[in-house]
Scaffold this active site. Sequence first.
Site, PDB file in Angstrom:
ATOM      1  N   GLY A  46      -3.755   4.790  26.938  1.00 17.06           N
ATOM      2  CA  GLY A  46      -5.059   4.431  27.213  1.00 17.06           C
ATOM      3  C   GLY A  46      -5.551   5.135  28.478  1.00 17.06           C
ATOM      4  CD  GLN A  51      -7.141   5.092  33.912  1.00 19.59           C
ATOM      5  OE1 GLN A  51      -7.326   4.759  32.908  1.00 19.59           O
ATOM      6  NE2 GLN A  51      -5.942   5.113  34.518  1.00 19.59           N
ATOM      7  CB  CYS A  92      -1.816   2.037  35.401  1.00 14.28           C
ATOM      8  SG  CYS A  92      -3.448   2.745  35.664  1.00 14.28           S
ATOM      9  CG  LEU A  93      -1.919   7.397  32.441  1.00 15.33           C
ATOM     10  CD1 LEU A  93      -2.963   8.288  31.341  1.00 15.33           C
ATOM     11  CD2 LEU A  93      -0.562   8.376  32.577  1.00 15.33           C
ATOM     12  CG  HIS A 134      -4.326  -1.797  31.709  1.00 16.69           C
ATOM     13  ND1 HIS A 134      -3.232  -1.794  32.586  1.00 16.69           N
ATOM     14  CD2 HIS A 134      -4.862  -0.479  31.964  1.00 16.69           C
ATOM     15  CE1 HIS A 134      -3.014  -0.737  33.031  1.00 16.69           C
ATOM     16  NE2 HIS A 134      -4.053   0.149  32.935  1.00 16.69           N
ATOM     17  CD  GLU A 135      -6.960   1.644  29.531  1.00 14.05           C
ATOM     18  OE1 GLU A 135      -7.613   2.329  30.539  1.00 14.05           O
ATOM     19  OE2 GLU A 135      -5.664   1.884  29.446  1.00 14.05           O
ATOM     20  CG  HIS A 138      -8.959   1.177  34.636  1.00 12.59           C
ATOM     21  ND1 HIS A 138      -8.165   1.498  35.689  1.00 12.59           N
ATOM     22  CD2 HIS A 138      -7.680   1.126  33.696  1.00 12.59           C
ATOM     23  CE1 HIS A 138      -6.827   1.762  35.641  1.00 12.59           C
ATOM     24  NE2 HIS A 138      -6.558   1.686  34.753  1.00 12.59           N
TER      25      HIS A 138
END
Length: 168
Positions: A46, A51, A92-93, A134-135, A138
């Site tokens: 994701g 991000q 997470c990236l 989660h996304e 963000h």
Amino acid sequence: MAILEILEFPDPRLRTVAKPVEKVDDELRKFINDMLETMYDANGIGLAASQVDVHQRILVIDVSEERNEPLVFINPEITPLTDTLDSYEEGCLSVPGFYETVERPERVHVKALNKDGEPFEMECEGLLATCLQHEVDHLDGKLFVDHISRLKRNRIRKRIEKQQRQNA
Ligand code: QAP
Ligand code: CO
């Protein structure tokens, strides 16, 4: 297509609250393709526009085994469908190399626009439900590390800051 630079915790830009998309056009679709390419290149499941320092409400997700089922959500609105929580070891990236268990509602309803700007709705559970929440966090300037203890969060922050100094 292009690989975009991913911001890393504790970059304050990750705390920006994203604004709704007003118009879904070819330029936006090009950006969404770049987000997908960036997510696949980084082996992520994701990625939120926040991000990559674009503060518009856009997410891409692919939780499929074959990594050939891209999902695009523009202006997503999620509602939990149950009080039951599910635990996942989240990464997470933007927090590379760190994973912690987070609890979130196990089923959610989502309403969003697709990449053609058409509204759709779906019910999600399991990893997809977790990833979607989660996304969306963000887009509201939140990170999974906000769901763990301050002690653990500070430990992760210090280790990433050290890595960033070494890479500089
Ligand atoms: C969010 O995260 C997520 O540290 C998406 O070295 C993750 O794609 C939701 C990644 C797990 C639920 C469960 C992280 C790749 C990818 C790393 C990601 C890394 C390489 C994270
Ligand atoms: Co993330």
